[in-house]
Design an enzyme around this catalytic site. Sequence first.
Site, PDB file in Angstrom:
ATOM      1  N   GLY A  70      48.757  32.910  34.660  1.00  0.00           N
ATOM      2  CA  GLY A  70      48.550  34.147  35.407  1.00  0.00           C
ATOM      3  C   GLY A  70      47.521  35.039  34.741  1.00  0.00           C
ATOM      4  O   GLY A  70      46.693  35.675  35.413  1.00  0.00           O
ATOM      5  N   CYS A  71      47.540  35.067  33.404  1.00  0.00           N
ATOM      6  CA  CYS A  71      46.522  35.834  32.671  1.00  0.00           C
ATOM      7  C   CYS A  71      45.144  35.230  32.879  1.00  0.00           C
ATOM      8  O   CYS A  71      44.148  35.950  33.069  1.00  0.00           O
ATOM      9  CB  CYS A  71      46.851  35.850  31.181  1.00  0.00           C
ATOM     10  SG  CYS A  71      48.435  36.564  30.739  1.00  0.00           S
ATOM     11  N   ARG A 105      39.558  34.845  34.775  1.00  0.00           N
ATOM     12  CA  ARG A 105      38.589  34.062  35.544  1.00  0.00           C
ATOM     13  C   ARG A 105      37.988  34.880  36.674  1.00  0.00           C
ATOM     14  O   ARG A 105      36.813  34.713  37.017  1.00  0.00           O
ATOM     15  CB  ARG A 105      39.263  32.816  36.114  1.00  0.00           C
ATOM     16  CG  ARG A 105      39.550  31.743  35.090  1.00  0.00           C
ATOM     17  CD  ARG A 105      40.488  30.699  35.653  1.00  0.00           C
ATOM     18  NE  ARG A 105      40.774  29.650  34.685  1.00  0.00           N
ATOM     19  CZ  ARG A 105      41.823  28.848  34.736  1.00  0.00           C
ATOM     20  NH1 ARG A 105      42.705  28.973  35.728  1.00  0.00           N
ATOM     21  NH2 ARG A 105      42.014  27.929  33.821  1.00  0.00           N
ATOM     22  N   GLU A 135      37.932  29.349  29.957  1.00  0.00           N
ATOM     23  CA  GLU A 135      38.732  29.718  31.135  1.00  0.00           C
ATOM     24  C   GLU A 135      38.698  28.623  32.201  1.00  0.00           C
ATOM     25  O   GLU A 135      38.734  28.892  33.405  1.00  0.00           O
ATOM     26  CB  GLU A 135      38.257  31.041  31.749  1.00  0.00           C
ATOM     27  CG  GLU A 135      38.057  32.173  30.761  1.00  0.00           C
ATOM     28  CD  GLU A 135      39.342  32.745  30.240  1.00  0.00           C
ATOM     29  OE1 GLU A 135      40.422  32.343  30.718  1.00  0.00           O
ATOM     30  OE2 GLU A 135      39.278  33.591  29.336  1.00  0.00           O
TER      31      GLU A 135
END
Length: 387
Positions: A241-242, A247, A367
């Site tokens: 989720g982070c 991103r 990412e």
Amino acid sequence: MALHPYDLYDVRSLLTEEERAVQDTVARFTDERVIPIIGDAFDQGRFPKELVGEIAELGLLGSSLPEKYGCAGLNAVSYGLICQELERGDSGIRSFVSVQSSLCMYPIYAYGSEEQRQRWLPDMAAGKVIGCFGLTEPHGGSDPANMKTNARRDGGDWILNGSKMWITNGNLADIAIVWAQTDEGIQGFIVEKGMPGFAAQEIKHKMSLRASVTSSLFFDNVRVPDANRLPNVKGLKGPLGCLTQARYGITWGPIGAAIACLDEVLGYTKERILFDRPVAATQSAQIKMAEMARRITLAQLLVVQLGRLKDAGTMQPAQVSLAKWNNCRMAIDIARECRDLLGGAGITTEHAAIRHALNLESVITYEGTETVHQLVIGRELTGINAF
């Protein structure tokens, strides 16, 4: 009426007055404070820490979080524009803000207790506390589930062991958001600088993101109180989720790098005379620059719509993957093409193209690599997981 060379579809007209004000403010900061020093900082392998206070004063840290925690409470499009304008200066500056905002402040806000929010977020918004995000491990890379770092309960504490690698802000950080395997699944911990057994080691000899601090983190029986555990999430959905938040910002940032390269090469090719005419007067140069403008325009339209979806609460991770894949590829291709148009001069950091091209080698990898995001879209299309 002439079209703006970096906004051929007048994307700016799609922005609200507040969003345009945010973009203009950060653009001025980049022009006046970042660009004059960033070439030397890159050459020296130095993160310009002197800018942190000014970045905080502008409200750029945790800008999308609520004002009750000392943050600006801006919408997602505004955060994207912040990332775009900062990366027009340098990916390292945008990376610092992305990590602080999306990977450190966001999980405390989303997964932390109210006590943790009150303790950490105001000081982080003010730049008084710097964070880093510990997920990637030396052997893991694109497979975060293959995590070796672990934490076990010991009374009211947790004992943390393991290591993390490629950690932006690692040696700057006062706290690290560290993800570890536990008997109850993957959990997040706020590890504070100075806790016995916690060490950071800066990674040297980088040819990319040289104006950014990158580190390895080591945890040797680090005792972390349960009060420092993020209580409201378990499993990979926490760190993932982070990453979705970070991103999202990265989908905007490379547009700034691409614009910086195109801006530079437009000026250079008009001044450089070869065979009795400016390079800009040749068909080959115009075709290359037209292609750059086309790809920048498509990327701009992509992220504005993505931002509107995020603000509406309907954005899906696969949509972020598509934009990250497209826009990082767009920017690195443009930076390389601009380096070529600059000729021999393009290999020096007196010009921006080679610096942006080198930085984007990291941005296209971290990412989620380009291949990972391609496979995310492939899974959406086919319903088959090919990882």
